[in-house]
Design an enzyme around this catalytic site. Structure first.
Site, PDB file in Angstrom:
ATOM      1  N   LYS A  22       0.839  -1.210   0.000  1.00 50.90           N
ATOM      2  CA  LYS A  22       0.000   0.000   0.000  1.00 50.90           C
ATOM      3  C   LYS A  22       0.868   1.253   0.000  1.00 50.90           C
ATOM      4  O   LYS A  22       0.656   2.183  -0.775  1.00 50.90           O
ATOM      5  CB  LYS A  22      -0.913   0.044   1.212  1.00 50.90           C
ATOM      6  CG  LYS A  22      -1.580   1.419   1.407  1.00 50.90           C
ATOM      7  CD  LYS A  22      -2.378   1.514   2.664  1.00 50.90           C
ATOM      8  CE  LYS A  22      -1.618   1.749   3.903  1.00 50.90           C
ATOM      9  NZ  LYS A  22      -1.355   3.157   4.245  1.00 50.90           N
ATOM     10  N   ASN A  23       1.883   1.285   0.865  1.00 52.22           N
ATOM     11  CA  ASN A  23       2.671   2.516   1.037  1.00 52.22           C
ATOM     12  C   ASN A  23       3.680   2.743  -0.083  1.00 52.22           C
ATOM     13  O   ASN A  23       4.411   3.720  -0.070  1.00 52.22           O
ATOM     14  CB  ASN A  23       3.329   2.520   2.413  1.00 52.22           C
ATOM     15  CG  ASN A  23       2.287   2.723   3.496  1.00 52.22           C
ATOM     16  OD1 ASN A  23       1.138   3.079   3.198  1.00 52.22           O
ATOM     17  ND2 ASN A  23       2.661   2.477   4.728  1.00 52.22           N
ATOM     18  N   ARG A  93      -4.845  11.006   4.055  1.00 54.89           N
ATOM     19  CA  ARG A  93      -3.831  12.059   4.097  1.00 54.89           C
ATOM     20  C   ARG A  93      -2.831  11.938   2.954  1.00 54.89           C
ATOM     21  O   ARG A  93      -2.254  12.910   2.488  1.00 54.89           O
ATOM     22  CB  ARG A  93      -2.999  11.984   5.366  1.00 54.89           C
ATOM     23  CG  ARG A  93      -3.678  11.547   6.592  1.00 54.89           C
ATOM     24  CD  ARG A  93      -2.664  11.353   7.627  1.00 54.89           C
ATOM     25  NE  ARG A  93      -1.676  12.392   7.558  1.00 54.89           N
ATOM     26  CZ  ARG A  93      -1.906  13.650   7.917  1.00 54.89           C
ATOM     27  NH1 ARG A  93      -3.070  13.970   8.371  1.00 54.89           N
ATOM     28  NH2 ARG A  93      -1.012  14.563   7.836  1.00 54.89           N
ATOM     29  N   CYS A 117      -5.066  13.133  12.485  1.00 58.34           N
ATOM     30  CA  CYS A 117      -5.672  11.807  12.302  1.00 58.34           C
ATOM     31  C   CYS A 117      -5.567  11.037  13.598  1.00 58.34           C
ATOM     32  O   CYS A 117      -4.920  11.490  14.539  1.00 58.34           O
ATOM     33  CB  CYS A 117      -5.064  11.093  11.102  1.00 58.34           C
ATOM     34  SG  CYS A 117      -3.796   9.895  11.497  1.00 58.34           S
ATOM     35  N   ARG A 122       0.244  15.001  12.601  1.00 62.01           N
ATOM     36  CA  ARG A 122       0.797  14.752  11.258  1.00 62.01           C
ATOM     37  C   ARG A 122       0.803  15.997  10.368  1.00 62.01           C
ATOM     38  O   ARG A 122       0.188  16.011   9.294  1.00 62.01           O
ATOM     39  CB  ARG A 122       0.070  13.604  10.587  1.00 62.01           C
ATOM     40  CG  ARG A 122       0.113  12.326  11.421  1.00 62.01           C
ATOM     41  CD  ARG A 122      -0.577  11.169  10.771  1.00 62.01           C
ATOM     42  NE  ARG A 122       0.205  10.596   9.673  1.00 62.01           N
ATOM     43  CZ  ARG A 122      -0.206   9.540   8.962  1.00 62.01           C
ATOM     44  NH1 ARG A 122      -1.375   8.989   9.223  1.00 62.01           N
ATOM     45  NH2 ARG A 122       0.536   9.041   8.019  1.00 62.01           N
ATOM     46  N   PRO A 123       1.508  17.048  10.747  1.00 64.72           N
ATOM     47  CA  PRO A 123       1.583  18.248   9.902  1.00 64.72           C
ATOM     48  C   PRO A 123       2.348  17.961   8.609  1.00 64.72           C
ATOM     49  O   PRO A 123       2.961  16.913   8.471  1.00 64.72           O
ATOM     50  CB  PRO A 123       2.365  19.228  10.791  1.00 64.72           C
ATOM     51  CG  PRO A 123       3.164  18.366  11.707  1.00 64.72           C
ATOM     52  CD  PRO A 123       2.361  17.115  11.931  1.00 64.72           C
ATOM     53  N   ILE A 124       2.329  18.893   7.638  1.00 68.52           N
ATOM     54  CA  ILE A 124       3.099  18.735   6.392  1.00 68.52           C
ATOM     55  C   ILE A 124       4.100  19.881   6.224  1.00 68.52           C
ATOM     56  O   ILE A 124       4.481  20.246   5.104  1.00 68.52           O
ATOM     57  CB  ILE A 124       2.172  18.622   5.161  1.00 68.52           C
ATOM     58  CG1 ILE A 124       1.245  19.831   5.049  1.00 68.52           C
ATOM     59  CG2 ILE A 124       1.378  17.324   5.172  1.00 68.52           C
ATOM     60  CD1 ILE A 124       0.537  19.920   3.689  1.00 68.52           C
ATOM     61  N   ASP A 125       4.525  20.461   7.349  1.00 68.43           N
ATOM     62  CA  ASP A 125       5.445  21.612   7.288  1.00 68.43           C
ATOM     63  C   ASP A 125       6.733  21.284   6.547  1.00 68.43           C
ATOM     64  O   ASP A 125       7.261  22.120   5.804  1.00 68.43           O
ATOM     65  CB  ASP A 125       5.764  22.090   8.723  1.00 68.43           C
ATOM     66  CG  ASP A 125       6.337  20.964   9.571  1.00 68.43           C
ATOM     67  OD1 ASP A 125       7.453  21.110  10.092  1.00 68.43           O
ATOM     68  OD2 ASP A 125       5.671  19.908   9.665  1.00 68.43           O
ATOM     69  N   GLN A 126       7.226  20.059   6.688  1.00 73.71           N
ATOM     70  CA  GLN A 126       8.483  19.697   6.017  1.00 73.71           C
ATOM     71  C   GLN A 126       8.302  19.617   4.492  1.00 73.71           C
ATOM     72  O   GLN A 126       9.201  19.946   3.727  1.00 73.71           O
ATOM     73  CB  GLN A 126       8.984  18.344   6.550  1.00 73.71           C
ATOM     74  CG  GLN A 126       9.235  18.319   8.045  1.00 73.71           C
ATOM     75  CD  GLN A 126      10.342  19.255   8.472  1.00 73.71           C
ATOM     76  OE1 GLN A 126      11.437  19.201   7.940  1.00 73.71           O
ATOM     77  NE2 GLN A 126      10.043  20.147   9.411  1.00 73.71           N
ATOM     78  N   ASP A 305       4.581   0.965  11.940  1.00 78.58           N
ATOM     79  CA  ASP A 305       3.405   0.284  11.391  1.00 78.58           C
ATOM     80  C   ASP A 305       3.309  -1.177  11.827  1.00 78.58           C
ATOM     81  O   ASP A 305       2.340  -1.856  11.482  1.00 78.58           O
ATOM     82  CB  ASP A 305       3.409   0.367   9.858  1.00 78.58           C
ATOM     83  CG  ASP A 305       3.235   1.803   9.372  1.00 78.58           C
ATOM     84  OD1 ASP A 305       3.458   2.050   8.180  1.00 78.58           O
ATOM     85  OD2 ASP A 305       2.904   2.671  10.202  1.00 78.58           O
ATOM     86  N   ILE A 327       7.493   7.630  16.805  1.00 81.39           N
ATOM     87  CA  ILE A 327       7.151   8.290  15.533  1.00 81.39           C
ATOM     88  C   ILE A 327       5.840   9.081  15.639  1.00 81.39           C
ATOM     89  O   ILE A 327       5.769  10.240  15.259  1.00 81.39           O
ATOM     90  CB  ILE A 327       7.038   7.257  14.392  1.00 81.39           C
ATOM     91  CG1 ILE A 327       8.292   6.381  14.309  1.00 81.39           C
ATOM     92  CG2 ILE A 327       6.761   7.957  13.052  1.00 81.39           C
ATOM     93  CD1 ILE A 327       9.559   7.112  13.881  1.00 81.39           C
ATOM     94  N   ARG A 397      -8.394  -0.547   4.361  1.00 81.97           N
ATOM     95  CA  ARG A 397      -7.507   0.462   3.781  1.00 81.97           C
ATOM     96  C   ARG A 397      -6.131  -0.112   3.480  1.00 81.97           C
ATOM     97  O   ARG A 397      -5.411   0.395   2.633  1.00 81.97           O
ATOM     98  CB  ARG A 397      -7.345   1.637   4.747  1.00 81.97           C
ATOM     99  CG  ARG A 397      -8.637   2.380   5.023  1.00 81.97           C
ATOM    100  CD  ARG A 397      -8.366   3.609   5.844  1.00 81.97           C
ATOM    101  NE  ARG A 397      -7.458   4.498   5.110  1.00 81.97           N
ATOM    102  CZ  ARG A 397      -7.140   5.713   5.563  1.00 81.97           C
ATOM    103  NH1 ARG A 397      -7.621   6.134   6.725  1.00 81.97           N
ATOM    104  NH2 ARG A 397      -6.316   6.494   4.890  1.00 81.97           N
TER     105      ARG A 397
END
Ligand code: EPZ
Length: 421
Positions: A22-23, A93, A117, A122-126, A305, A327, A397
């Site tokens: 999936k990933n 996401r 979530c 889980r920000p996306i600043d990077q 995971d 994490i 999922r």
């Protein structure tokens, strides 16, 4: 809403084929946006997340066909909205990973900001810091972020943490930038390496994927390709634990053992026999499991995971285990449900202390996120009597028809459609 019902106690024996990851599938679907023609992927897992990503790509103007073999033609994106809407981003996401390829190929993307979530903020600043370093203008308004650039320019980017999604998103943008980009403290996950392999086949110039430093020399155009997706190390790890805790003997066909060293090492520490064979990974459960201590880390460390699934094993071991999650800040949602089934676990911040030798007795439990639901399936396999897992849409999922495949190797497990939530 579906539910899954398990009658525990069966030893699992036989062969199980590990399906595509999936990933890896999700970022690869996004990478197809970079090609000037159709891209075909094989061994694509039939998962709701993959369908959501296909829906998003169609909304962007792609033509998408097939499922196990999936062909994505991005030709129509040029005149499309280049927007990932809130309705899709809120369900998945990973939708934000369209930003890099849209920015790299078309100079513009508008994406709904993903909220938090179940497992963390889980920000996306990077991701955004990376795009800005490549010369993109960033604008936030009305819950959306817009990134824009005439032509991106290569840069040196040092991530604050080894972010998987950030590395993948910025790598895809940089693949079509002018000049060379260097990503430092990049994520080293096999799914990052797989993306670099695919981009390389499309014509990108990328070196160092799998190491903390990735160098990308931008090119003007990328082609569509045909590629078989790598097997899922997390699915393989989940099945390995199913064999371990049921005292079973499973041959996991196509299991990517070379991507699973940390998990295999912990299984062996617990007394599980793991043997790499030409067809895959053989896992034989012991009569008694030994306790393990683990700390989740970015690859090649122990994968977050697999934390919930490994916790089930720890609850059955002779003695105390300690699991530390580094994490995600909220990834012990499965603990109260495992305790409802009979486990003895005490959480203090990001540390869980597990007293072993749990005697699980079946009950109704609620899935809260993808890997938490996998851990409840594992607990149900060893619980006395009937376990009923609700909200299994979380499971779908990331695991394709898991109940059918586990039933094939002896589990007493069934899915019921349209059950009360
Ligand atoms: C990927 O998520 C996986 N998802 C996750 O798998 C996996 O748990 C995670 O990597 C870590 O291995 C997919 O590949 C689709 P990150 P991602 O960016 O990319 C923080 C599953 O169960 N961070 O490596 O979102 C972040 O909050 C899923 O299959 C920032 O602070 O993970 C987290 O604490 C769940 N700012 C940490 O870094 C950023 O801009 C790692 O996140 C980016 C991340």
């Amino acid at each position: 809403m579906d539910k899954i019902v398990i009658h525990g106690g069966a030893r699992l024996n036989g062969e199980l084929r590990v399906l595509g990851a999936k990933n890896a599938a999700l970022p690869l679907q996004c990478a197809a946006l970079l090609g000037d023609g159709p891209t075909t992927y094989r061994h694509v897992p039939r998962l709701s997340d993959v369908q959501t990503m296909s829906q998003l790509l169609v909304g962007l103007g792609c033509a998408v066909e097939g499922d196990r073999t999936l062909t994505i033609d991005p030709t129509g994106v040029q005149d499309g909205p280049k927007e990932a809407p809130y309705e899709l981003v809120k369900t998945m996401r990973a939708s934000v990973t369209v930003m890099g390829p849209l920015l790299g190929r078309h100079g513009f993307a508008r994406v709904s900001l993903p909220g938090g979530c179940a497992i963390g903020a889980r920000p996306i600043d990077q991701h955004l810091r990376g795009f800005e370093a490549l010369g993109a203008k960033i604008r936030m308004s009305h819950g959306y972020v817009e990134v824009k650039a005439k032509r991106l320019k290569g840069a040196r980017i040092n991530f604050d943490m080894a972010t998987v999604g950030g590395t993948q998103n910025v790598m895809m943008a940089a693949a079509m930038a002018k000049g060379t980009t260097v990503l430092e403290n990049a994520a080293r996950e096999p799914e990052v390496q797989e993306l670099a392999i695919v981009l390389g086949k499309m014509g990108a110039k990328i070196a160092g994927a799998g190491s903390p430093t990735i160098e990308i020399e931008g090119v003007d155009a990328l082609q569509g390709i045909d590629h078989a997706i790598l097997p899922d190390r997390i699915e393989a790890g989940t099945f390995a634990i199913a064999a371990a805790i049921t005292g079973g003997d499973l041959l996991l066909l196509d299991a990517p053992s070379s991507h699973m060293h940390a998990v295999i090492a912990k299984l062996e520490e617990a007394g599980v026999r793991c043997r790499v064979e030409p067809e895959g990974l053989r896992v034989i459960g012991p009569d008694e499991l030994a306790p393990i201590d683990l700390v989740t880390r970015p690859h090649p460390g122990f994968p977050t995971d697999m934390q919930a699934q490994m916790m089930v094993l720890a609850t059955l071991a002779r003695g105390q285990s300690v699991i530390t999650e580094t994490i995600f800040e909220n990834r012990f949602m499965h603990v109260p449900e495992l305790c409802r089934l009979g486990a003895d676990i005490h959480v203090n911040g990001n540390v869980a202390v597990i007293r072993g030798k749990a005697r699980y007795t079946g009950s109704i439990v609620m899935a809260t996120d993808l890997r938490a639901s996998a851990c409840l399936v594992l607990a149900g396999l060893v619980a006395e009597g009937k376990t009923e897992i609700r909200r299994v849409y979380h499971l779908d999922r990331g695991y394709e028809t898991i109940e059918k495949r586990l039933r094939k190797v002896g589990a007493k497990i069934r899915r019921y459609h349209g059950a009360p939530s």
